[in-house]
Write a protein that holds these residues in place. Structure first.
Motif, mmCIF file in Angstrom:
data_model
loop_
_atom_site.group_PDB
_atom_site.id
_atom_site.type_symbol
_atom_site.label_atom_id
_atom_site.label_comp_id
_atom_site.label_asym_id
_atom_site.label_seq_id
_atom_site.Cartn_x
_atom_site.Cartn_y
_atom_site.Cartn_z
ATOM 1 N N UNK A 16 -12.146 17.134 -3.970
ATOM 2 C CA UNK A 16 -10.897 17.024 -4.747
ATOM 3 C C UNK A 16 -10.865 16.212 -5.821
ATOM 4 N N UNK A 60 -4.456 11.369 -4.884
ATOM 5 C CA UNK A 60 -4.287 10.857 -3.566
ATOM 6 C C UNK A 60 -5.236 11.571 -2.457
ATOM 7 N N UNK A 107 -6.647 11.784 0.613
ATOM 8 C CA UNK A 107 -7.166 11.060 1.752
ATOM 9 C C UNK A 107 -8.151 12.069 2.539
ATOM 10 N N UNK A 108 -8.296 13.203 2.020
ATOM 11 C CA UNK A 108 -9.428 14.194 2.855
ATOM 12 C C UNK A 108 -10.154 14.830 1.847
ATOM 13 N N UNK A 115 -8.234 6.069 2.302
ATOM 14 C CA UNK A 115 -6.860 5.605 2.670
ATOM 15 C C UNK A 115 -6.300 4.586 1.466
ATOM 16 N N UNK A 116 -5.147 4.188 1.527
ATOM 17 C CA UNK A 116 -4.575 3.421 0.352
ATOM 18 C C UNK A 116 -5.332 1.900 0.497
ATOM 19 N N UNK A 174 -11.244 -4.409 4.510
ATOM 20 C CA UNK A 174 -10.996 -2.947 4.411
ATOM 21 C C UNK A 174 -11.050 -2.232 2.909
ATOM 22 N N UNK A 194 0.951 -1.241 0.049
ATOM 23 C CA UNK A 194 -0.009 0.123 -0.019
ATOM 24 C C UNK A 194 0.774 1.342 -0.098
ATOM 25 N N UNK A 253 -15.393 5.141 3.883
ATOM 26 C CA UNK A 253 -14.841 6.468 4.070
ATOM 27 C C UNK A 253 -13.971 6.692 5.337
ATOM 28 N N UNK A 254 -13.053 7.499 5.367
ATOM 29 C CA UNK A 254 -12.256 7.514 6.421
ATOM 30 C C UNK A 254 -12.788 8.714 7.347
ATOM 31 N N UNK A 255 -11.959 9.071 8.229
ATOM 32 C CA UNK A 255 -12.523 9.981 9.338
ATOM 33 C C UNK A 255 -12.474 11.384 8.703
ATOM 34 N N UNK A 256 -11.982 11.829 7.641
ATOM 35 C CA UNK A 256 -11.789 12.996 7.150
ATOM 36 C C UNK A 256 -12.241 13.172 5.709
#
Lengths: 424, 454
Positions: free
Chosen positions: A296, A288, A290-291, A343-344, A378, A127, A336-339
């Motif tokens: 984006x 990428x 991440x948030x 993530x990867x 995941x 990853x 979905x992540x926390x932001x």
């Protein structure tokens, strides 16, 4: 072709922008393009373009499996409205939808020249962006000094023709994917004032003894001479003065043109030339997420979509026997992540586009998103090996013989080329 | 000896500046730079990171179009740091500052970093160039630039009070792995250490609450207990306590780990010695780190003590250092490089033309400062900078520089002899001598392989 004795630090093939004015914005996703001509006429004179998406595209955001009942619970904030609603996704046959920022690709789909393949992954489970990109481009379990596309060009067969029998790279930098034993020149379509040919020749002569700069400068001069013939003088002048060559790019004096569009246009123009190269590689970053992924991702997707439209226009009649392979190093987490990002991950989308592609459908095997179906609880589980896709295109579209595959993709003995990707 | 002196200036420095004196004892000259304090002089008016965040905050609150407050401060900082490169008489220390800045890459490609990226180099990197690595690591991981760039500002413990509050409002808030992963992969252990996905997730939980307080009078790093994931976390089989202390302990442990030392040694050797550095050199630098508890001055001493590090021409200069070397060879005047430049806001910061030239050059050759595409920064491998178009771009830039005002009175042969000394090849000398114009002669000098290599 062996591993360096020291595990080297992860490395990035640099992506460069062309000339930018000093007052310009400092953050510009850059792009590069490399081209190659096989040492002979390819089967049906096919054109192949490979687009690398660096940073790991969320495949489930580009091609949304809205028909999967588990989707909403896992990532509702990342799912656009259903097809037919304002800002909604564009339908791909009832289970999948295309991200709303991809109108050109949706048009390809309607014409039967877009084939998304879902739940694809490389043969590695790293990853790390940097390791994964190295493996994806090397086509092997280690970082090689050459890329699978370069080795494939060498295996495309036929008789040598053309001024050098060499390849060509457009835009600064050649990605690892196209580096290797088959010679690749390069050409930067966004140039400024330059030394005259005589001075360039003296520079090349002074560098001749240098094992690195000597061959690169020689190839650069050759590629340039060739490109000047292929691109009309007027286009060259335009490109030199303003970088304005791509249709759809803003007019001079408005905003700076998008280098990715310029390179797509250049690639298409050069690939369309009768004695031009047949293989090109481009790259585009910005994936990428991440948030704040919802906001984006639209920009990069829009650029990719516009670039492929520009490429089709520039290829003209050659689009009919063209194939574009769009690939990324891995996917992203299903949840979905926390932001509000991801993530990867592992499984993702690969796109095939072009007149030669047997499209108008979504390929691959959907693994499902229910409990127990995710990879490591995941990621989207991978069901298709990216190398099988690449092999299928190389074999059926560019006439690469099956016996060459183990050399192109070392360690791929158990992998068969995917059939049916290319129109018979 | 002159060859050694030249080599010290080219390999470990930024190229000779005009006719600056050659050191009698090159190794001692390098060691003195490590022993002396950082002599960089930046204009007094530059913003620090709190000022930068205030500018950003004001811009956001007042919704001003463009970048009216952050932009000028950013450019002032960038040009001051460009000028410092051109002027420095501690070029080895300067190279190390750029090396560590690249090791801990923060890039302008993530919006808000523009406000704090210049201060980041001056606050988190430069003070630690010859200090302890774990101190630099902690300074970096607490710096607003890094917290913004790798998304940690908004990473929240899934079981934290903040996450529960968000849940009551129907929002899902939680972890963002980005900083934790890159810190393990790029900044410290490297994948060779064999950490797992669980370690990444665990480390991300340890770092929850490490954020920026944008509302403070002096905005900057803040630990938010209510965003922190409660409980003990296990990283690489070790327990770390909850709270800010857990993160500090984890970074101290990671920053002094043998795998980290091996990784740092590999990166230093790859940057300074060879693209595929000799294992003996890596082992020696790693041993120096281990024996000194991660002292970067000691590691730098170990680097210059390696005989392999003195073999000329094994590296290709990256575009940035290539442009610096060409400009230093021309030795243009650097007005305004003094302790007391005007404040950046005065709108009349007298940045020397050479600093603008350098900033511009790095863009045309594909290496704009602080603008790396990804968190692993700029490559140290020649192959990544030596595509045909790259070399043509260098030739074109050299030609433009040779036609610029800063080169108008240059004596090409004198510059070649001063800048390369015994490394100047007869063929290059002859080409310069037979060139039809000063401009052609300088272009030939700057594109000669002995000038492109280091």
């Amino acid at each position: 072709m062996s591993r360096p004795p020291i595990p080297a630090p992860p490395v990035l093939i640099p992506r460069r922008t062309a000339l930018l004015g000093l007052g310009a914005a400092w953050t510009l996703g850059s792009a590069s393009l490399a081209l190659a001509r096989p040492p002979g006429p390819a089967r049906r004179d096919g054109r192949l373009v490979v687009v690398i998406l660096r940073g790991a595209l969320d495949g489930m955001a580009a091609v949304i499996p809205y028909g999967d009942p588990a989707l909403a619970a896992l990532r509702a904030p990342l799912v656009p409205p259903p097809p037919g609603q304002p800002g909604g996704m564009r339908d791909l046959g009832g289970f999948y939808g295309l991200h709303p920022a991809l109108p050109v690709l949706h048009g390809f789909y309607a014409q039967g020249s877009l084939l998304p393949i879902h739940a694809v992954a490389g043969h590695y489970r790293s990853r790390s962006h940097f390791e994964a990109q190295d493996y994806m481009e090397s086509g092997a379990d280690t970082r090689l000094t050459s890329g699978w596309l370069n080795r494939a060009v060498g295996a495309m067969g036929g008789l040598p023709h053309g001024p050098d029998g060499a390849g060509l790279s457009v835009g600064l930098s050649t990605p690892l994917l196209l580096r290797g034993p088959t010679p690749i020149g390069s050409f930067d379509p966004l140039q400024a004032a330059r030394p005259d040919d005589d001075l360039l020749a003296r520079i090349a002569a002074l560098n001749a003894p240098d094992p690195l700069t000597g061959p690169a400068l020689r190839a650069g001069l050759r590629a340039d001479t060739y490109s000047i013939r292929a691109l009309s003088a007027r286009e060259r002048a335009d490109a030199a003065s303003s970088g304005m060559t791509a249709p759809g790019a803003p007019r001079p004096g408005t905003a700076r043109p998008d280098p990715f569009l310029v390179l797509c246009h250049t690639a298409g123009t050069l690939l369309a030339a009768p004695d031009g190269p047949r293989v090109a590689a481009l790259e585009i970053g910005g994936w990428d997420t991440h948030a704040a992924q919802m906001g984006r991702l639209s920009g990069p997707l829009r650029r990719l979509d516009a670039g492929l439209g520009v490429l089709r226009d520039a290829l003209g009649p050659c689009w009919a026997h063209g194939a574009v392979l769009v690939m990324t190093e891995f996917g992203r987490t299903v949840r979905i992540n926390g932001t509000a990002g991801t993530d990867h991950g592992t499984g993702t989308i690969t796109l095939l586009a072009g007149g030669a592609v047997a499209g108008g459908r979504v390929g691959g095997t959907w693994p499902g998103l229910a409990r127990g179906q995710l990879f490591e609880n995941r990621d989207l589980a991978p069901t298709t090996d990216l190398r099988a896709v690449a092999m299928g295109v190389l074999r059926d579209h560019m006439g690469v013989p099956a016996h060459a595959m183990p050399r192109i993709f070392p360690g791929s003995a158990g992998i068969a080329p995917l059939a049916g990707l290319i129109r018979a | 000896m002159q060859t050694q002196a030249m080599q010290a200036m080219i390999r470990f420095g930024l190229g000779r500046r005009g006719r600056e004196p050659l050191p009698d004892d090159p190794a001692a000259w390098l060691r003195e730079q490590l022993a002396a304090p950082d002599g960089a002089r930046f204009p007094a008016g530059l913003s620090d990171s709190a000022d930068g965040l205030i500018r950003l905050r004001t811009q956001r609150r007042t919704k001003q179009p463009g970048d009216p407050l952050v932009g000028p401060a950013f450019h002032a900082d960038l040009l001051a740091q460009m000028t410092q490169c051109l002027a420095s008489d501690q070029p080895f220390r300067e190279r190390l500052a750029w090396f560590w800045t690249n090791h801990f890459t923060v890039s302008l490609r993530q919006g808000g970093t523009r406000a704090v990226i210049g201060p980041y180099v001056r606050e988190a990197i430069r003070p630690h160039v010859t200090g302890r690595f774990s101190d630099m690591l902690l300074a970096v991981m607490r710096h607003p630039a890094m917290l913004m760039y790798l998304d940690n500002v908004s990473s929240i413990g899934p079981d934290s009070p903040a996450a529960r509050r968000a849940a009551r409002h129907g929002q899902l808030r939680g972890l963002n792995e980005n900083l934790a992963r890159e810190c393990l992969e790029l900044h410290t252990l490297s994948p060779a250490a064999g950490y797992t996905q669980q370690d990444v997730t665990s480390f991300a939980a340890i770092l929850t609450g490490w954020t920026i307080d944008m509302r403070a009078d002096r905005p900057g790093f803040a630990f938010r207990p209510d965003a922190h994931q409660p409980g003990v976390k296990i990283l690489m089989g070790r327990d770390f306590p909850p709270g800010e202390a857990g993160g500090v302990q984890a970074l101290s442990w990671l920053g002094t780990h043998p795998a980290t030392y091996a990784h740092l040694a590999t990166r230093l050797a790859t940057h300074f010695i060879a693209d595929v550095p000799p294992p003996a050199a890596i082992h020696a630098i790693a041993a120096a780190l281990r024996q000194s508890g991660g002292d970067l001055g000691t590691a730098s001493h170990a680097l210059i003590a390696r005989p392999e590090a003195w073999r000329p021409g094994t590296k290709l200069r990256q575009p940035f250092f290539y442009a610096v070397a060409a400009l230093r060879a021309l030795d243009p005047p650097l007005p305004g490089h003094a302790a007391d430049g005007p404040a950046p806001d005065s709108g009349a910061a007298p940045h020397p033309p050479a600093a603008w030239l350098l900033a511009d050059a790095t863009r045309t050759m594909g290496q704009p400062p602080w603008d790396a595409p990804l968190p692993n920064g700029w490559s140290d491998r020649a192959a990544d900078w030596a595509a045909p178009a790259d070399l043509i771009a260098r030739a074109e830039w050299a030609y433009r520089l040779a036609g610029h005002d800063v080169a108008a009175e240059a004596d090409p042969l004198a510059i070649a002899q001063a800048g390369l000394g015994p490394l100047l090849r007869p063929a290059t000398r002859a080409a310069i001598r037979h060139a039809g114009s000063r401009r052609d002669a300088l272009t030939l000098l700057f594109t000669a392989p002995e000038f492109q290599r280091c």
